[in-house]
Design a protein around this motif. Structure first.
Motif, short mmCIF file in Angstrom:
data_model
loop_
_atom_site.label_atom_id
_atom_site.label_comp_id
_atom_site.label_asym_id
_atom_site.label_seq_id
_atom_site.Cartn_x
_atom_site.Cartn_y
_atom_site.Cartn_z
N ALA A 246 0.82 -1.22 0.00
CA ALA A 246 0.00 0.00 0.00
C ALA A 246 0.85 1.26 0.00
CB ALA A 246 -0.93 -0.01 1.22
N ARG A 247 1.95 1.25 0.77
CA ARG A 247 2.79 2.45 0.85
C ARG A 247 3.50 2.71 -0.48
NH1 ARG A 247 6.73 3.24 5.89
NH2 ARG A 247 4.68 3.49 6.84
N THR A 248 4.06 1.67 -1.10
CA THR A 248 4.74 1.84 -2.38
C THR A 248 3.77 2.26 -3.46
OG1 THR A 248 6.31 0.10 -1.74
CG2 THR A 248 6.25 0.72 -4.06
N PHE A 249 2.57 1.67 -3.43
CA PHE A 249 1.55 2.08 -4.38
C PHE A 249 1.23 3.56 -4.24
CE2 PHE A 249 -3.02 2.94 -5.02
CZ PHE A 249 -3.10 2.73 -6.39
N GLY A 250 1.14 4.03 -2.99
CA GLY A 250 0.88 5.44 -2.77
C GLY A 250 1.97 6.32 -3.34
N LEU A 251 3.23 5.90 -3.21
CA LEU A 251 4.34 6.67 -3.77
C LEU A 251 4.30 6.70 -5.29
CD1 LEU A 251 7.24 5.43 -1.43
CD2 LEU A 251 6.10 7.67 -1.39
N VAL A 252 4.02 5.55 -5.90
CA VAL A 252 3.92 5.49 -7.36
C VAL A 252 2.76 6.35 -7.85
CG1 VAL A 252 3.37 3.97 -9.31
CG2 VAL A 252 5.02 3.24 -7.59
N PHE A 253 1.64 6.23 -7.17
CA PHE A 253 0.47 7.03 -7.54
C PHE A 253 0.78 8.52 -7.41
CE2 PHE A 253 -3.81 8.69 -7.40
CZ PHE A 253 -4.53 7.81 -8.20
N GLY A 254 1.50 8.88 -6.37
CA GLY A 254 1.88 10.27 -6.18
C GLY A 254 2.82 10.77 -7.26
N ALA A 255 3.76 9.93 -7.71
CA ALA A 255 4.69 10.33 -8.77
C ALA A 255 3.93 10.59 -10.07
CB ALA A 255 5.73 9.23 -8.98
N ASN A 256 2.96 9.75 -10.38
CA ASN A 256 2.16 9.97 -11.58
C ASN A 256 1.32 11.24 -11.46
OD1 ASN A 256 3.06 7.76 -13.07
ND2 ASN A 256 1.57 6.38 -12.13
N SER A 257 0.78 11.49 -10.28
CA SER A 257 0.02 12.71 -10.06
C SER A 257 0.92 13.94 -10.19
CB SER A 257 -0.64 12.68 -8.68
OG SER A 257 -1.54 11.60 -8.59
N ALA A 258 2.18 13.80 -9.76
CA ALA A 258 3.13 14.89 -9.90
C ALA A 258 3.38 15.20 -11.38
CB ALA A 258 4.44 14.55 -9.20
N ALA A 259 3.41 14.17 -12.22
CA ALA A 259 3.59 14.39 -13.65
C ALA A 259 2.42 15.21 -14.22
CB ALA A 259 3.69 13.04 -14.38
N LEU A 260 1.21 14.89 -13.78
CA LEU A 260 0.03 15.65 -14.19
C LEU A 260 0.16 17.11 -13.76
CD1 LEU A 260 -3.66 14.53 -13.93
CD2 LEU A 260 -2.98 16.75 -13.03
N THR A 261 0.59 17.32 -12.52
CA THR A 261 0.69 18.68 -11.97
C THR A 261 1.77 19.49 -12.69
OG1 THR A 261 0.00 17.83 -9.82
CG2 THR A 261 1.00 20.01 -9.86
N ILE A 262 2.92 18.89 -12.93
CA ILE A 262 4.01 19.60 -13.61
C ILE A 262 3.60 19.99 -15.02
CG2 ILE A 262 6.35 19.33 -14.53
CD1 ILE A 262 6.91 17.52 -12.06
N ALA A 263 2.95 19.06 -15.73
CA ALA A 263 2.50 19.38 -17.09
C ALA A 263 1.51 20.54 -17.09
CB ALA A 263 1.87 18.14 -17.73
N SER A 264 0.62 20.55 -16.10
CA SER A 264 -0.37 21.63 -16.03
C SER A 264 0.30 22.98 -15.81
CB SER A 264 -1.38 21.36 -14.92
OG SER A 264 -0.80 21.53 -13.63
N GLN A 265 1.45 23.00 -15.12
CA GLN A 265 2.15 24.26 -14.89
C GLN A 265 2.96 24.71 -16.11
OE1 GLN A 265 1.18 25.95 -12.07
NE2 GLN A 265 -0.10 24.14 -12.32
N LEU A 266 3.25 23.79 -17.01
CA LEU A 266 3.85 24.16 -18.29
C LEU A 266 2.81 24.69 -19.27
CD1 LEU A 266 6.28 21.13 -18.82
CD2 LEU A 266 6.89 23.46 -18.12
N ASN A 267 1.55 24.42 -18.99
CA ASN A 267 0.49 24.78 -19.92
C ASN A 267 0.43 26.27 -20.25
OD1 ASN A 267 -1.90 23.98 -21.51
ND2 ASN A 267 -3.01 25.20 -20.02
#
Length: 399
Positions: A246-267
């Motif tokens: 569960a903890r590793t899944f949360g970290l992976v999920f967070g990394a993918n969410s970070a990719a979404l957030t970073i892309a939105s700031q490049l928009n």
């Protein structure tokens, strides 16, 4: 609007909208536990997610016109109160059927938050400024899916899945105070519309007669559904298929969410150079290519990296699509921002509610079902962009 006031608006609206991703994502690490305790199948557990998405979709059709008639604050506050009560009911649900039904109510309440946030942005801004503001909102919103699974994993270490819903109830109560203090009414009385059924139906008929608006709404729904395909399938693919805890899944999920957030700031930088329509088109095409790679990896039995990289690209592409699609659509109908936002939200969450369970129904813990469904929805979105949206010169003119 002053810079300080703009930052305050972003923080307040972002905090309010974040309740939606928290409600969706915090309990994802608990899916296997929830299935075991309630003796439910993977598809049945995913229906609790579908129930919320369905409530979000239908609720917006009701609340959108009400926000155009009575202003933004009252529907928002009512939605937060109902969300808190629904979260408490979820926490004491005795079986999967009751949980699924109450999640519909929870989604209906969350619809008020989504509608009011989008309509408020359109009340205050127009044109490309809407896309820029939505991009900044994504920075705040993006924190929620990054931390939500980790919070859920932490809660599961000290209690069970029911504790997650108690925390959500507390979050809704806090946000009631945030809304009361930090959000002013943005729809003046003289701009409000009639709440009568006939007037509401005429407004919807006017929106549906705009071919480009309808196409943009469908593009928004199809693009957004890729995100929910990931949300609904990631726990089973990554935890059961690849054995992540569960903890590793949360970290992976967070990394993918970070990719979404970073892309939105490049928009904002990208739309200043290329325009929102071109950025949106590129995001859809890149997402479609990533879906192909994900499908191939799933069918070939690829390793964890061959799955995570395409998923990260899909999430980053969503970070570009999510601000630009509503900006282009709402720019066409600022006079009925609440109702137009309702249509956008309804289709986004409605398509997500229909598509999300497909991964579970296909009954595989490989990435192939996720890749196949993502490829289908992004392919349809690309078809609409080239067949309808890009043929409208007014869309290309938005700068």
């Amino acid at each position: 609007m002053s810079r300080g006031r703009h930052v305050q608006l972003i923080v307040v609206l972002g905090s309010l909208i974040a309740l939606g991703p928290l409600t969706i994502d915090m309990y994802l690490p608990a899916f296997p536990q929830l299935a075991d305790e309630l003796d439910a199948s993977a598809a049945s557990v995913q229906l609790t997610l579908t129930g919320m998405l369905g409530g979000l979709a239908f609720g917006q059709l009701v609340i959108g016109p009400l926000s155009d008639a009575f202003g933004r604050r009252r529907p928002l506050l009512a939605g937060l109160v109902v969300h808190a009560l629904a979260s408490l009911l979820c926490a004491v649900a005795p079986n999967i059927a009751v949980l699924s039904v109450v999640r519909v109510l929870q989604g209906f309440a969350g619809a008020a938050i989504s509608v009011v946030a989008l309509a408020t942005v359109r009340d205050l801004f127009s044109g490309v400024a809407v896309a820029r503001t939505m991009s900044r909102l994504m920075l705040v919103i993006g924190l929620a899916p990054i931390v939500a699974p980790s919070i859920g994993g932490f809660i599961l270490q000290v209690t069970d899945w029911r504790g997650i819903f108690f925390v959500l109830a507390g979050a809704a109560v806090v946000l009631i105070g945030v809304a009361l203090v930090g959000l002013r009414e943005t729809l003046p009385v003289e701009r409000r519309r009639s709440a009568r059924v006939g007037a509401t139906l005429r407004t919807y008929r006017s929106l549906l007669s705009d071919r480009t608006f309808v196409a943009l709404v469908l593009v928004a729904g199809l693009s957004f559904s890729s995100l929910f395909v990931y949300v609904s399938g990631a726990s089973f693919v990554l935890q059961e298929g690849f054995g992540l805890d569960a903890r590793t899944f949360g970290l992976v999920f967070g990394a993918n969410s970070a990719a979404l957030t970073i892309a939105s700031q490049l928009n904002p930088t990208l739309i200043r150079r290329f325009g929102p329509a071109n950025v949106l088109t590129g995001a859809i095409l890149v997402s479609m290519a990533a879906a192909v790679a994900l499908l191939v990896a799933g069918l070939a039995g690829g390793g964890l990296v061959t799955v995570l990289v395409p998923l990260m690209v899909v999430l980053a592409s969503a970070g570009l699509a999510m601000p630009n699609t509503p900006a282009l659509a709402l720019n066409r109908h600022g006079e009925a921002a609440g109702t137009a936002s309702a249509m956008l939200g309804c289709v986004q969450f409605g398509v997500g509610a229909l598509v999300a369970p497909l991964v579970g129904v296909l009954g595989s813990t490989t990435a192939a079902p996720m890749g196949a469904v993502m490829l289908t929805v992004t392919g349809l979105a690309a078809l609409l962009m080239f067949a309808v949206v890009r043929r409208d010169p007014t869309v290309q003119a938005v700068r």
